[in-house]
Design an enzyme around this catalytic site. Structure first.
Site, PDB file in Angstrom:
ATOM      1  CE  LYS A   1      16.735 -11.386   3.701  1.00 47.63           C
ATOM      2  NZ  LYS A   1      16.737 -10.138   4.476  1.00 47.63           N
TER       3      LYS A   1
ATOM      4  CG  ASP B   1      15.238  -6.793   3.720  1.00 46.19           C
ATOM      5  OD1 ASP B   1      14.213  -7.040   4.379  1.00 46.19           O
ATOM      6  OD2 ASP B   1      16.062  -7.666   3.399  1.00 46.19           O
TER       7      ASP B   1
HETATM    8  P1  NDP Z   1      25.626 -11.295   7.490  1.00 41.57           P
HETATM    9  O1  NDP Z   1      26.066 -12.632   7.978  1.00 41.57           O
HETATM   10  O2  NDP Z   1      25.557 -11.055   6.016  1.00 41.57           O
HETATM   11  O3  NDP Z   1      26.642 -10.169   8.090  1.00 41.57           O
HETATM   12  C1  NDP Z   1      26.964 -10.191   9.440  1.00 41.57           C
HETATM   13  C2  NDP Z   1      27.781  -8.940   9.806  1.00 41.57           C
HETATM   14  O4  NDP Z   1      27.925  -8.922  11.234  1.00 41.57           O
HETATM   15  C3  NDP Z   1      29.193  -8.888   9.232  1.00 41.57           C
HETATM   16  O5  NDP Z   1      29.514  -7.552   8.934  1.00 41.57           O
HETATM   17  C4  NDP Z   1      30.049  -9.404  10.397  1.00 41.57           C
HETATM   18  O6  NDP Z   1      31.351  -8.895  10.428  1.00 41.57           O
HETATM   19  C5  NDP Z   1      29.307  -8.814  11.558  1.00 41.57           C
HETATM   20  N1  NDP Z   1      29.511  -9.502  12.843  1.00 41.57           N
HETATM   21  C6  NDP Z   1      29.063 -10.729  13.182  1.00 41.57           C
HETATM   22  N2  NDP Z   1      29.386 -11.006  14.462  1.00 41.57           N
HETATM   23  C7  NDP Z   1      30.049  -9.919  14.941  1.00 41.57           C
HETATM   24  C8  NDP Z   1      30.652  -9.578  16.200  1.00 41.57           C
HETATM   25  N3  NDP Z   1      30.624 -10.429  17.211  1.00 41.57           N
HETATM   26  N4  NDP Z   1      31.244  -8.378  16.330  1.00 41.57           N
HETATM   27  C9  NDP Z   1      31.271  -7.507  15.299  1.00 41.57           C
HETATM   28  N5  NDP Z   1      30.729  -7.766  14.082  1.00 41.57           N
HETATM   29  C10 NDP Z   1      30.134  -8.960  13.910  1.00 41.57           C
HETATM   30  O7  NDP Z   1      24.234 -11.022   8.222  1.00 41.57           O
HETATM   31  P2  NDP Z   1      22.984 -10.144   7.724  1.00 41.57           P
HETATM   32  O8  NDP Z   1      23.474  -8.834   7.227  1.00 41.57           O
HETATM   33  O9  NDP Z   1      22.129 -10.938   6.829  1.00 41.57           O
HETATM   34  O10 NDP Z   1      22.148  -9.949   9.094  1.00 41.57           O
HETATM   35  C11 NDP Z   1      22.669  -9.188  10.150  1.00 41.57           C
HETATM   36  C12 NDP Z   1      21.650  -9.014  11.285  1.00 41.57           C
HETATM   37  O11 NDP Z   1      20.499  -8.312  10.843  1.00 41.57           O
HETATM   38  C13 NDP Z   1      21.118 -10.325  11.857  1.00 41.57           C
HETATM   39  O12 NDP Z   1      21.057 -10.151  13.253  1.00 41.57           O
HETATM   40  C14 NDP Z   1      19.721 -10.441  11.279  1.00 41.57           C
HETATM   41  O13 NDP Z   1      18.882 -11.202  12.112  1.00 41.57           O
HETATM   42  C15 NDP Z   1      19.310  -8.983  11.244  1.00 41.57           C
HETATM   43  N6  NDP Z   1      18.231  -8.683  10.284  1.00 41.57           N
HETATM   44  C16 NDP Z   1      17.009  -8.233  10.739  1.00 41.57           C
HETATM   45  C17 NDP Z   1      15.982  -7.905   9.868  1.00 41.57           C
HETATM   46  C18 NDP Z   1      14.648  -7.428  10.380  1.00 41.57           C
HETATM   47  O14 NDP Z   1      13.647  -7.528   9.677  1.00 41.57           O
HETATM   48  N7  NDP Z   1      14.585  -6.909  11.570  1.00 41.57           N
HETATM   49  C19 NDP Z   1      16.149  -8.003   8.387  1.00 41.57           C
HETATM   50  C20 NDP Z   1      17.476  -8.483   8.005  1.00 41.57           C
HETATM   51  C21 NDP Z   1      18.461  -8.813   8.918  1.00 41.57           C
HETATM   52  P3  NDP Z   1      32.579  -9.646   9.685  1.00 41.57           P
HETATM   53  O15 NDP Z   1      32.557  -9.181   8.263  1.00 41.57           O
HETATM   54  O16 NDP Z   1      33.773  -9.152  10.444  1.00 41.57           O
HETATM   55  O17 NDP Z   1      32.358 -11.118   9.841  1.00 41.57           O
END
Ligand code: NDP
Length: 267
Positions: A76, A110
């Site tokens: 994105k 979004d």
């Molecule tokens: P990013 O990779 O940018 O961010 C991921 C986040 O999740 C970070 O804050 C990370 O924390 C945290 N995280 C990952 N694993 C864990 C864990 N095991 N425990 C706690 N925190 C965790 O991802 P996105 O923001 O792009 O996407 C996030 C989710 O949203 C995905 O599941 C995606 O599929 C979903 N999504 C759904 C959409 C829809 O249309 N329904 C639209 C956009 C996204 P840290 O900083 O500590 O690594």
């Protein structure tokens, strides 16, 4: 699951979703159902674009005569950079999920899509507890604080949450624990549900009117299971998928999106 093309072998079509991975995307089915419902002659395909190849891939789709593309993880920000006309909200979120090739313009649907999905919640009864500080968290946080909704942010990696909170001009609070007390919405933007991991939430402290909302969909994950066990209302990411897709459709075509047909196609 729909056919997936490598961007170098993209077929002649009208619209695409690009991502890495992209095979799981329900967008082709959803948009194809919208075209069928309205009798539009378009074709929407899934196109795999590896990291670092977004500019060449988008140039290629433009040259093939595509009208538009949706953009999913992890492209994105690259899609925003490729675009020449950027909506201010997309610029602020550093995220573009919708491209229009005619004028190389981009938007992020979004945030507005998400706000539509929480329209019916009791916003005057509390704040939002948001878990996560990644790309989606940033896009949604900007929409929430812009709407005057109080926001608390918790993230596993504190530094990332600090960076997000400081980019929101003091309009969001950073918290050490994801305490659901006082929240009308407990919003999981982390990818924890993708791997089936649990999050350290004291569900017994949640307000009875709270809704637990997980951006992911298609996963049997602990977050929504525990919320349901605590008798909370729950929402998964499917309504957001439909709404952000409907807003992309409307921007591209100028026609109202057939949301019911789109929803039915992906359930
Ligand atoms: P990013 O990779 O940018 O961010 C991921 C986040 O999740 C970070 O804050 C990370 O924390 C945290 N995280 C990952 N694993 C864990 C864990 N095991 N425990 C706690 N925190 C965790 O991802 P996105 O923001 O792009 O996407 C996030 C989710 O949203 C995905 O599941 C995606 O599929 C979903 N999504 C759904 C959409 C829809 O249309 N329904 C639209 C956009 C996204 P840290 O900083 O500590 O690594």
């Amino acid at each position: 699951m729909s056919d997936v093309f490598s961007w170098r072998d993209a077929p002649p079509a009208d619209y695409a979703v690009i991502g890495d991975p992209v095979a799981h995307s329900r967008s082709p089915r959803m948009h194809q159902a919208a075209y069928a419902a309205l009798g539009l002659p378009y074709r929407y395909v899934a196109v795999h674009v590896p990291r670092g190849e977004v500019p060449e891939a988008l140039d290629r789709l433009a040259a093939l005569g595509y009208r538009g593309a949706n953009v999913t993880v992890p492209h994105k920000e690259d899609a925003l950079r490729w675009s020449e006309i950027r909506e201010p909200y997309a610029e602020q979120a550093r995220s573009a999920n919708t491209i229009r090739f005619a004028d190389r313009a981009c938007r992020s649907t979004d945030g507005p899509g998400f706000m539509a999905t929480i329209a019916g919640l009791p916003k005057d009864q509390g704040d939002v507890l948001m878990l996560g500080a990644g790309g989606s968290a940033r896009a949604l946080a900007i929409s929430l604080v812009s709407a005057g909704i109080r926001l608390r942010i918790y993230n596993r990696t504190r530094a990332r949450a600090e960076a997000l909170a400081s980019s929101l001009f003091g309009l969001a609070t950073l918290v050490e624990e994801p305490d659901p007390a006082g929240a009308f919405l407990i919003l999981n933007t982390t990818s924890a549900s993708l791997t089936g991991e649990d999050l350290p939430i004291a569900w017994s402290r949640a307000e009875p009117f709270a809704t637990a909302y997980d951006l992911s969909y298609g996963h049997e994950a602990p977050f929504l299971r525990r919320a349901a066990e605590a008798s909370l209302a729950t929402l998964d990411g499917l309504p957001l998928l439909v709404e952000q897709g409907a807003l992309s459709f409307e921007w591209w075509t100028g026609q109202g999106a057939p949301r019911a047909a789109m929803r039915q196609a992906i359930q």
